[in-house]
Motif scaffolding. Structure first.
Motif, PDB file in Angstrom:
ATOM      1  N   THR A   2     -34.142 -29.496  19.114  1.00 16.94           N
ATOM      2  CA  THR A   2     -33.327 -30.477  18.387  1.00 16.94           C
ATOM      3  C   THR A   2     -33.539 -30.296  16.890  1.00 16.94           C
ATOM      4  OG1 THR A   2     -33.468 -32.059  20.203  1.00 16.94           O
ATOM      5  CG2 THR A   2     -32.902 -32.953  18.050  1.00 16.94           C
ATOM      6  N   ARG A   5     -31.861 -27.392  15.676  1.00 15.65           N
ATOM      7  CA  ARG A   5     -30.422 -27.500  15.934  1.00 15.65           C
ATOM      8  C   ARG A   5     -29.906 -26.397  16.858  1.00 15.65           C
ATOM      9  NH1 ARG A   5     -31.219 -30.219  11.380  1.00 15.65           N
ATOM     10  NH2 ARG A   5     -29.882 -32.062  10.997  1.00 15.65           N
ATOM     11  N   TYR A   7     -28.369 -26.407  19.583  1.00 19.32           N
ATOM     12  CA  TYR A   7     -27.647 -27.345  20.453  1.00 19.32           C
ATOM     13  C   TYR A   7     -27.141 -26.705  21.747  1.00 19.32           C
ATOM     14  CZ  TYR A   7     -27.679 -30.593  16.488  1.00 19.32           C
ATOM     15  OH  TYR A   7     -28.068 -31.436  15.473  1.00 19.32           O
ATOM     16  N   ALA A  11     -28.107 -28.382  25.222  1.00 23.66           N
ATOM     17  CA  ALA A  11     -27.088 -28.896  26.153  1.00 23.66           C
ATOM     18  C   ALA A  11     -27.419 -28.500  27.587  1.00 23.66           C
ATOM     19  CB  ALA A  11     -25.706 -28.376  25.764  1.00 23.66           C
ATOM     20  N   LEU A  47     -31.013 -37.134  19.384  1.00 29.25           N
ATOM     21  CA  LEU A  47     -29.947 -36.131  19.363  1.00 29.25           C
ATOM     22  C   LEU A  47     -28.638 -36.738  18.868  1.00 29.25           C
ATOM     23  CD1 LEU A  47     -30.498 -34.070  22.645  1.00 29.25           C
ATOM     24  CD2 LEU A  47     -30.114 -33.112  20.370  1.00 29.25           C
ATOM     25  N   ILE A  51     -26.677 -35.546  15.561  1.00 33.44           N
ATOM     26  CA  ILE A  51     -25.347 -34.916  15.662  1.00 33.44           C
ATOM     27  C   ILE A  51     -24.333 -35.681  14.810  1.00 33.44           C
ATOM     28  CG2 ILE A  51     -23.405 -34.530  17.255  1.00 33.44           C
ATOM     29  CD1 ILE A  51     -25.555 -33.779  19.388  1.00 33.44           C
ATOM     30  N   ASP A  76     -21.482 -26.371  19.458  1.00 35.65           N
ATOM     31  CA  ASP A  76     -22.502 -26.631  20.481  1.00 35.65           C
ATOM     32  C   ASP A  76     -22.902 -28.104  20.499  1.00 35.65           C
ATOM     33  OD1 ASP A  76     -22.437 -23.984  21.141  1.00 35.65           O
ATOM     34  OD2 ASP A  76     -24.201 -23.427  19.942  1.00 35.65           O
ATOM     35  N   ALA A  77     -22.848 -28.737  19.311  1.00 33.12           N
ATOM     36  CA  ALA A  77     -23.193 -30.161  19.237  1.00 33.12           C
ATOM     37  C   ALA A  77     -22.225 -30.991  20.086  1.00 33.12           C
ATOM     38  CB  ALA A  77     -23.156 -30.640  17.790  1.00 33.12           C
ATOM     39  N   VAL A  80     -23.380 -31.071  23.603  1.00 36.66           N
ATOM     40  CA  VAL A  80     -24.459 -32.053  23.799  1.00 36.66           C
ATOM     41  C   VAL A  80     -23.872 -33.464  23.859  1.00 36.66           C
ATOM     42  CG1 VAL A  80     -26.584 -33.027  22.831  1.00 36.66           C
ATOM     43  CG2 VAL A  80     -26.134 -30.578  22.622  1.00 36.66           C
TER      44      VAL A  80
END
Length: 668
Positions: A2, A5, A7, A11, A47, A51, A76-77, A80
Motif C-alpha cells: 500500500t 502503491r 495497487y 488488488a 487503502l 486511493i 490499478d487503484a 482495488v
C-alpha cells in the motif's frame, strides 16, 4: 505494498484475503480471528483514503485540470476500489465526473449568450466532444464495468435539465412556440443519440419514463373511410410488424433532459388551440365558397374532405405532443381536441343542415282528386338531400374516428392518466348529428306525403260507386317515395345501417299517420271501404319494397323493417275489414272487432262506428255491448273458447271479403 502503491498486487492479495475471511465469518467470537478481521478492515480503510487522495491529487476539484494523462497506478487503484467499500468507488466516480464537467458549467452559465434555447445545439456538441476526449485519454483507466462514458453523459443530462429549467423560468415570456419546438426537437434527437450509444444501465432515477413504442405505420386517421374490420386488421398488423422491427427498442434516456420543457408546453397547447380555431374558420369559409358536395351515386354519400384534414392535423399534434410529454400536457391537448370536435360538429355539420321551410309546395286536394300527375317536388331539392346524406356520412366517419382517437390518446398518455381521456361526449355529439340528419330525411318525405293523406281524408267515400285502380293519393305517395328514397339510398350506400334506420323511422312515422287519416274517412260505404282496402294493400306492398325501390339490385328488406310495416299496415287492413262487416247482429260485430283488432280501447271502437256512419243512438247501445263483451284478463282457456263462439259471421259478408282479396291480388 500500500505504501509503495503497488495497487495491482494489492488488488489480487486483498481479494484472496477477503475470500478466506468470508469462511471464518461464523468464528468471529474467537479473539484471534476477530483481530485478523479488524486488521483487514483497517487495511481497507487505509487503502480507501490513500486511493481517494491519489485521485484528488491527479484530478483536483479546484483549479485547472492537470495536463498529465492517466497513470497505470490509478488504473490499478480502480481495481482495488472494486473490492473496497462501494462508497470509495462512488466517491471516485462522483469527483472525477464533477471535475470533468466543471468547464461546462462555466461556459454555459445563465448569463451567457450560448445558454439560451436558440443555441441549444452547442450544449450537445460540447458533450459529444468531451466524450470523445474522455475515451481517448481516460478510456483505459477506469474498468469497463464502471461505464464511465455513460455516467458522464447522464450527469451532463441532469445538469442540463436543471440549468435549462432555471433559465426558462427566468425568461418564460421570451419562449415562443417555434423556439420551444426547436429546442425540444434538438433535445429529443440528442436523447435518441444517447440511446444508440449507451444501454442506460447506470440510470438510477426511477422517475424517468421509458418511451412508448413508436407509432404504428398504419395511420387510422388517414384512411378516407375505414371500416371497423379493416381498422382492427390494420392495427393488429401494425402491432405485429412493430414487434418484428429491431429498430424500435425503448429509449431509457427519453425525457432525461426534455422533461424540463414540460412546464412550458402550455405555449405549444395555446398555439394548437389558435391553429385549430383558424382551421375550423377556414373549413367554414371553404364550405360557403365551394358549396355542398356533389351528389355521389357510386360509392355513397361523399364525406366532407375537411373532416379528414381535421383528423390528420389531430394525428400530427398527438404524435408531436406525445414526444414532448406523456403527462398533463397530453390531457390539456385532449381538452383542445374535444373543443374543436364539438365546434366541427356544430359549425360544419349541424350548421349546414338544410332548414325546413313552411312553403312545402305539396299537392292540392283538387289536383289529387282529378288524378293529376303529382310532379311537385318535396321540400328539399336533390342537392339538399345529398347534402344531408353527406353530413350524415361525415358524422359517422367522425364518430368512428373519434373513437380511434380516444384509443390512441390512451395509448400515448401515462397509465395513471388514461381515465381522464374520455371523448364520449364528442361521440354523442356526432351521434346527435346523425339522428338529426335521419330525422330531416324522414320529415321531408313525411311532409311530402301529408297533402296526399289529407286528400284521402277529404274524399266522399260514401259516394264511391265502384272499385277501380288505386286512388290518386296513393299514386302521389308512391311518386314521392320513388323520388326521394333512391337518392337517399344511393348517397347512404356506405352507411347501410343508417339507411335502414331511415326506412324504419319513416315507416314508424308514416303508418300511424296513415291510420289517423283513415279514421277521418267517414262515413264510408261498402264500396268505399273496398277501395280503401285496395289502396291500403297497394301502400303496404310499396312500403315493403321501399328499401330497394327503384334499384337495379333487389335486396331483401331487413327483417326489423318488414316486421314494422306488416304489423302497422295489417292493422289498417283489419280496421277496414271491421268497417266492411255488417253491424247486425250487434254481438257478432262487436266480437268480430275484438277478434280482428284485439283493441280494447273504447275510443278506437267509437272511431270505427263513426266510419260506418252509425247514428248516435245505435252507437250508444253498441258501445255498451262492447264494454260487456270485452274479455277479462285472467281468462285463460275460457277466453279462446269464448272467442271461438264469436267467429261465425254472415256468409254474405265473408264471401264479399274473399272476393275483394282476390281482386286485390289480381290487380297487383
Amino acid at each position: 505494498m500500500t505504501r509503495r502503491r503497488q495497487y495491482g498486487e494489492v488488488a489480487n492479495l486483498l481479494q484472496g484475503v477477503m475470500n478466506v475471511l468470508e469462511h471464518f465469518h461464523k468464528y468471529m467470537g474467537i479473539p484471534q480471528i476477530r483481530q485478523l478481521s479488524e486488521r483487514v478492515k483497517a487495511a481497507q480503510t487505509e487503502l480507501g483514503q490513500q486511493i481517494l487522495a491519489d485521485f484528488e491529487e491527479a484530478f483536483p476539484s479546484q483549479g485547472t485540470k492537470r495536463p498529465g494523462g492517466p497513470s497505470n497506478v490509478l488504473r490499478d487503484a480502480c481495481l482495488v476500489a472494486n473490492i473496497l467499500d462501494p462508497r470509495i468507488k462512488q466517491d471516485i466516480i462522483k469527483k472525477f465526473i464533477k471535475q470533468h464537467l466543471s468547464e461546462y458549467l462555466v461556459l454555459f452559465q445563465e448569463n451567457q449568450d450560448v445558454a439560451w434555447l436558440d443555441k441549444i445545439d452547442r450544449r450537445y456538441a460540447w458533450i459529444k466532444r468531451q466524450l470523445v476526449d474522455y475515451e481517448e485519454k481516460f478510456g483505459r483507466m477506469f474498468p469497463r464495468e464502471w461505464y464511465m462514458t455513460e455516467r458522464i453523459a447522464v450527469e451532463f443530462c441532469h445538469i442540463t435539465r436543471t440549468e435549462l429549467a432555471k433559465i426558462m423560468r427566468t425568461r418564460a415570456k421570451e419562449i415562443e412556440v417555434k423556439l420551444l419546438l426547436f429546442a425540444i426537437q434538438r433535445t429529443t434527437n440528442f436523447e435518441g443519440f444517447l440511446a444508440k450509444r449507451f444501454s442506460g444501465c447506470t440510470l438510477t432515477d426511477g422517475t424517468l419514463k421509458k418511451l412508448e413504442s413508436p407509432l404504428l405505420s398504419t395511420n387510422p386517421f388517414l384512411e378516407d373511410e375505414p371500416t371497423p374490420e379493416m381498422e382492427e386488421l390494420a392495427m393488429e398488423k401494425g402491432d405485429l410488424d412493430q414487434r418484428k422491427k429491431p429498430k424500435a427498442p425503448d429509449n431509457p434516456f427519453h425525457g432525461i433532459v426534455s422533461k424540463c420543457f414540460e412546464p412550458h408546453l402550455y405555449v405549444y397547447i395555446e398555439s394548437q388551440d389558435k391553429n385549430l380555431g383558424e382551421l375550423i374558420d377556414r373549413f367554414v369559409a371553404d364550405f360557403k365558397a365551394q358549396g355542398p358536395p356533389k351528389p355521389n351515386t357510386d360509392e355513397g354519400g361523399a364525406v366532407l374532405p375537411s373532416c379528414a384534414d381535421l383528423f390528420v392535423y389531430y394525428k400530427k399534434c398527438m404524435v408531436q405532443c406525445s414526444q414532448l410529454s406523456t403527462g398533463e400536457p397530453m390531457i390539456a391537448l385532449t381538452t383542445i381536441f374535444q373543443k374543436y370536435l364539438r365546434e366541427y360538429a356544430w359549425k360544419i355539420l349541424s350548421g349546414n343542415l338544410p332548414k325546413t321551410t313552411s312553403s312545402s309546395g305539396g299537392l292540392t286536394i283538387s289536383s289529387l282528386l282529378k288524378e293529376k300527375e303529382g310532379s311537385e317536388a318535396a321540400k328539399f331539392t336533390v342537392e339538399e338531400l345529398c347534402l344531408i346524406c353527406s353530413i350524415l356520412s361525415t358524422a359517422e366517419y367522425c364518430l368512428a374516428t373519434t373513437q380511434q382517437l380516444e384509443e390512441k390518446l390512451k395509448e400515448k398518455v401515462d397509465v395513471s392518466l388514461t381515465e381522464r381521456i374520455n371523448l364520449t361526449g364528442e361521440m354523442d355529439t356526432f351521434s346527435t348529428v346523425i339522428s338529426s340528419s335521419i330525422q330531416l330525411l324522414v320529415q321531408d318525405l313525411d311532409a311530402a306525403c301529408d297533402p296526399a293523406l289529407t286528400a284521402m281524408s277529404k274524399m266522399q267515400w260514401q259516394n264511391v260507386e265502384h272499385v277501380g285502380d288505386q286512388s290518386p293519393y296513393v299514386t302521389s305517395v308512391i311518386l314521392h317515395i320513388k323520388q326521394n328514397v333512391p337518392i337517399i339510398r344511393d348517397n347512404l350506400a356506405s352507411t347501410r345501417k343508417y339507411f335502414t334506420q331511415f326506412c324504419i323511422k319513416f315507416a314508424n312515422s308514416f303508418i300511424p299517420k296513415f291510420i289517423t287519416h283513415l279514421f277521418k274517412c267517414k262515413p264510408i260505404s261498402m264500396v268505399g271501404a273496398e277501395q280503401l282496402l285496395l289502396d291500403t294493400h297497394s301502400l303496404k306492398m310499396v312500403l315493403l319494397d321501399l328499401p330497394s325501390i327503384g334499384s337495379q339490385v333487389v335486396r331483401k328488406a331487413p327483417a326489423s323493417y318488414t316486421k314494422i310495416v306488416v304489423k302497422g299496415m295489417t292493422r289498417a287492413e283489419m280496421i277496414l275489414k271491421v268497417v266492411m262487416a255488417p253491424h247486425e247482429p250487434s254481438v257478432v260485430f262487436v266480437d268480430n272487432y275484438i277478434k280482428l283488432l284485439t283493441d280494447c280501447n273504447t275510443e278506437t271502437f267509437q272511431k270505427i262506428l263513426d266510419m260506418k256512419g252509425l247514428k248516435r243512438s245505435e252507437q250508444s247501445s253498441m258501445l255498451e255491448l262492447f264494454r260487456q263483451r270485452l274479455p277479462t284478463p285472467p281468462s285463460g282457456p275460457e277466453s279462446s273458447s269464448s272467442l271461438s263462439l264469436l267467429t261465425p259471421t254472415p256468409e254474405q259478408e265473408s264471401s264479399r271479403i274473399r272476393k275483394l282479396e282476390k281482386l286485390i291480388k289480381k290487380r297487383l
